[in-house]
Scaffold this active site. Structure first.
Site, PDB file in Angstrom:
ATOM      1  N   THR A  87      42.853  35.839  48.413  1.00 45.53           N
ATOM      2  CA  THR A  87      43.605  34.976  49.318  1.00 45.53           C
ATOM      3  C   THR A  87      43.907  35.791  50.566  1.00 45.53           C
ATOM      4  OG1 THR A  87      44.640  33.865  47.441  1.00 45.53           O
ATOM      5  CG2 THR A  87      45.680  33.577  49.594  1.00 45.53           C
ATOM      6  N   LYS A 162      43.687  26.542  50.386  1.00 44.84           N
ATOM      7  CA  LYS A 162      44.559  27.342  49.508  1.00 44.84           C
ATOM      8  C   LYS A 162      45.983  27.432  50.067  1.00 44.84           C
ATOM      9  CE  LYS A 162      45.921  30.747  46.748  1.00 44.84           C
ATOM     10  NZ  LYS A 162      45.987  30.765  45.323  1.00 44.84           N
ATOM     11  N   LYS A 237      53.703  35.875  49.916  1.00 43.76           N
ATOM     12  CA  LYS A 237      52.479  36.220  50.662  1.00 43.76           C
ATOM     13  C   LYS A 237      51.791  34.942  51.150  1.00 43.76           C
ATOM     14  CE  LYS A 237      47.729  37.637  49.979  1.00 43.76           C
ATOM     15  NZ  LYS A 237      46.658  38.092  49.099  1.00 43.76           N
TER      16      LYS A 237
HETATM   17  P1  NAD Z   1      45.765  43.207  42.175  1.00 40.98           P
HETATM   18  O1  NAD Z   1      46.605  44.026  43.101  1.00 40.98           O
HETATM   19  O2  NAD Z   1      46.047  43.218  40.718  1.00 40.98           O
HETATM   20  O3  NAD Z   1      44.209  43.588  42.371  1.00 40.98           O
HETATM   21  C1  NAD Z   1      43.633  43.988  43.580  1.00 40.98           C
HETATM   22  C2  NAD Z   1      42.710  45.156  43.264  1.00 40.98           C
HETATM   23  O4  NAD Z   1      42.036  45.550  44.448  1.00 40.98           O
HETATM   24  C3  NAD Z   1      43.451  46.395  42.749  1.00 40.98           C
HETATM   25  O5  NAD Z   1      42.960  46.775  41.476  1.00 40.98           O
HETATM   26  C4  NAD Z   1      43.169  47.464  43.820  1.00 40.98           C
HETATM   27  O6  NAD Z   1      43.045  48.784  43.287  1.00 40.98           O
HETATM   28  C5  NAD Z   1      41.866  46.951  44.382  1.00 40.98           C
HETATM   29  N1  NAD Z   1      41.561  47.490  45.709  1.00 40.98           N
HETATM   30  C6  NAD Z   1      42.403  47.643  46.766  1.00 40.98           C
HETATM   31  N2  NAD Z   1      41.756  48.169  47.819  1.00 40.98           N
HETATM   32  C7  NAD Z   1      40.462  48.350  47.418  1.00 40.98           C
HETATM   33  C8  NAD Z   1      39.303  48.854  48.044  1.00 40.98           C
HETATM   34  N3  NAD Z   1      39.330  49.301  49.314  1.00 40.98           N
HETATM   35  N4  NAD Z   1      38.146  48.911  47.323  1.00 40.98           N
HETATM   36  C9  NAD Z   1      38.107  48.463  46.035  1.00 40.98           C
HETATM   37  N5  NAD Z   1      39.179  47.981  45.387  1.00 40.98           N
HETATM   38  C10 NAD Z   1      40.351  47.920  46.073  1.00 40.98           C
HETATM   39  O7  NAD Z   1      45.845  41.726  42.761  1.00 40.98           O
HETATM   40  P2  NAD Z   1      45.412  40.364  42.008  1.00 40.98           P
HETATM   41  O8  NAD Z   1      46.622  39.752  41.397  1.00 40.98           O
HETATM   42  O9  NAD Z   1      44.195  40.627  41.210  1.00 40.98           O
HETATM   43  O10 NAD Z   1      45.057  39.456  43.276  1.00 40.98           O
HETATM   44  C11 NAD Z   1      43.832  39.583  43.981  1.00 40.98           C
HETATM   45  C12 NAD Z   1      43.754  38.465  45.006  1.00 40.98           C
HETATM   46  O11 NAD Z   1      43.835  37.204  44.333  1.00 40.98           O
HETATM   47  C13 NAD Z   1      44.880  38.489  46.031  1.00 40.98           C
HETATM   48  O12 NAD Z   1      44.343  38.134  47.288  1.00 40.98           O
HETATM   49  C14 NAD Z   1      45.840  37.425  45.525  1.00 40.98           C
HETATM   50  O13 NAD Z   1      46.613  36.840  46.552  1.00 40.98           O
HETATM   51  C15 NAD Z   1      44.883  36.431  44.904  1.00 40.98           C
HETATM   52  N6  NAD Z   1      45.454  35.596  43.840  1.00 40.98           N
HETATM   53  C16 NAD Z   1      46.230  36.139  42.857  1.00 40.98           C
HETATM   54  C17 NAD Z   1      46.759  35.321  41.869  1.00 40.98           C
HETATM   55  C18 NAD Z   1      47.614  35.893  40.769  1.00 40.98           C
HETATM   56  O14 NAD Z   1      48.264  35.121  40.058  1.00 40.98           O
HETATM   57  N7  NAD Z   1      47.629  37.203  40.559  1.00 40.98           N
HETATM   58  C19 NAD Z   1      46.499  33.944  41.887  1.00 40.98           C
HETATM   59  C20 NAD Z   1      45.685  33.414  42.877  1.00 40.98           C
HETATM   60  C21 NAD Z   1      45.164  34.252  43.859  1.00 40.98           C
END
Ligand code: NAD
Length: 290
Positions: A87, A162, A237
Site C-alpha cells: 500500500t 485501496k 498510514k
Molecule cells: P512488514 O513490515 O511486516 O513487512 C515489510 C517487509 O519489507 C519487512 O520484512 C522488511 O524487512 C521488508 N523490507 C523493507 N525494506 C526492504 C528492502 N529495501 N528490501 C527488501 N525488503 C525490505 O509489513 P506488512 O504488514 O507485511 O505490510 C506490507 C505492505 O502491505 C504495507 O504496504 C502495508 O501497508 C500493506 N498491508 C498490510 C496489511 C496488514 O494487515 N499487515 C493489510 C493490507 C495491506
C-alpha cells in the site's frame, strides 16, 4: 511461473509461501525477515528479480518501493510483470509504473485487503491498476493468493481504490465505536444494540463482521484484548495516504480528515500503538465530550 518476491514480512511471507505451495518457483529477498518454507533465498533484491516471469514486491511504503524499484528494474527480464502489492501513495505507484514501462516491463499496482489472516488463508482481495495484458498474466498468481481480484483501471487505480476503501473503513469503525460508547452511557445493553444495528440501517462491515465489542457479534480482535488484526498504525498510514491524495486532487473529505486526526491522536498520544484499530471502542469508553 518463476516468481521473485521482495518483502517477506507479515503479509509477504505467507503470500510467497502460498505461491510456492501451489507449485510456482519462488525466489525471495528481504533485508531482515527470513524466507518462508518453499521459497529459495536470494542474496539481494536484483538477484531475486533477475530471470523471473513476475516480480512481486510487498514493502512498507512508497519511498522504499521507489528505492527497491530502482534496483530491480534494470535486473528484470524484458516484458516481465512488476507486481507491487504494497500500500503506497498514488504518486509513487505511478512513478514506479512509468519507470518500469520505460524499461519494457508490465507494471501493476495491486494493493490488498484482508490482512495477515487473508494472506495466510489465500483469501485476499486485490485491486489492480495497469494494463490488461499485465493483469491477465498475473491472474493465476492472484487466484492462489486471494479470492478476488478487480482490475480497477490504469496505473495508480489500485492504490486509489485501496485508500478510498480504507477511508470508509476508518470512518465507519469510529462511527461504530462511538455509537457503542454512547449506547453504554444511555444504559443500553451492548448485545441488544448489536442485535438491532446489525440488522438495521446502521449495519456495516465493522459492526457485523469485525464487531469491536468483546464477546458480541463476529469473532474479532476485540475478543483477544485488541491484539491486531489490523493495527491502528496501519489504519493511520492508510488514512494519511487518503488525505495526501485528497489534497493532491482537491477533493473535500471532511470525514476522512476527522478520522485521520482521531487515529493520529490515538496512536501518538492515547496508547493506541500496537493495538488493533477497533481499540477505538475502549478509547471512547474512557472519554467524555471534553
Ligand atoms: P512488514 O513490515 O511486516 O513487512 C515489510 C517487509 O519489507 C519487512 O520484512 C522488511 O524487512 C521488508 N523490507 C523493507 N525494506 C526492504 C528492502 N529495501 N528490501 C527488501 N525488503 C525490505 O509489513 P506488512 O504488514 O507485511 O505490510 C506490507 C505492505 O502491505 C504495507 O504496504 C502495508 O501497508 C500493506 N498491508 C498490510 C496489511 C496488514 O494487515 N499487515 C493489510 C493490507 C495491506
Amino acid at each position: 511461473m518463476k516468481v521473485g518476491f521482495i518483502g517477506l514480512g507479515n503479509m509477504g511471507a505467507p503470500m510467497a509461501a502460498n505461491l510456492a505451495k501451489a507449485g510456482h518457483l519462488v525466489t525471495g529477498f528481504d533485508i531482515a525477515a527470513p524466507c518462508p518454507e518453499g521459497v529459495t533465498p536470494a542474496a539481494s533484491a536484483p538477484e531475486a528479480a533477475a530471470g523471473q516471469n513476475v516480480v512481486i514486491t510487498m514493502l512498507p511504503n512508497g519511498d522504499i518501493l521507489r528505492a527497491v524499484a530502482a534496483e530491480i528494474i534494470p535486473a528484470m527480464e524484458r516484458s516481465a510483470v512488476f507486481l507491487d502489492c504494497s500500500t503506497v501513495d498514488v504518486d509513487s505507484a505511478r512513478a514506479v509504473a512509468r519507470e518500469a514501462e520505460a524499461a519494457g516491463l508490465l507494471p501493476l499496482d495491486a494493493p490488498v485487503s484482508g490482512g495477515v489472516g487473508g494472506a495466510q488463508a489465500g483469501t485476499l482481495t486485490f485491486m489492480a491498476g495497469g494494463s490488461d495484458e499485465g493483469f491477465a498474466r498475473v491472474e493465476p498468481l492472484l487466484d492462489v493468493m486471494g479470492q478476488k481480484a478487480v482490475h480497477c483501471g490504469a496505473s495508480g487505480a489500485g492504490q486509489a481504490a485501496k485508500i478510498c476503501n480504507n477511508m470508509i473503513l476508518g470512518v465507519t469503525m469510529i462511527a461504530t465505536c462511538e455509537a457503542f460508547a454512547l449506547a453504554d452511557k444511555l444504559g443500553l445493553d451492548r448485545r441488544k444494540m448489536y442485535d438491532v444495528v446489525s440488522t438495521s440501517s446502521g449495519y456495516s462491515w465493522t459492526m457485523n463482521a469485525y464487531t469491536p465489542a468483546p464477546g458480541i457479534g463476529a469473532k474479532s480482535p476485540a475478543d483477544n484484548d485488541y491484539q491486531p488484526g489490523f493495527s491502528a498504525e496501519l489504519m493511520l498510514k492508510d488514512l494519511r495516504l487518503s488525505q495526501q491524495a485528497a489534497q493532491a486532487v482537491d477533493a473535500d473529505t471532511p470525514m476522512g480528515e476527522a478520522a485521520t486526526a482521531l487515529y493520529e491522536r490515538f496512536v501518538e498520544h492515547e496508547g493506541g500503538r500496537g493495538k488493533d484499530f477497533s481499540a477505538m471502542l475502549p478509547r471512547f469508553e474512557r472519554r467524555g465530550r471534553g
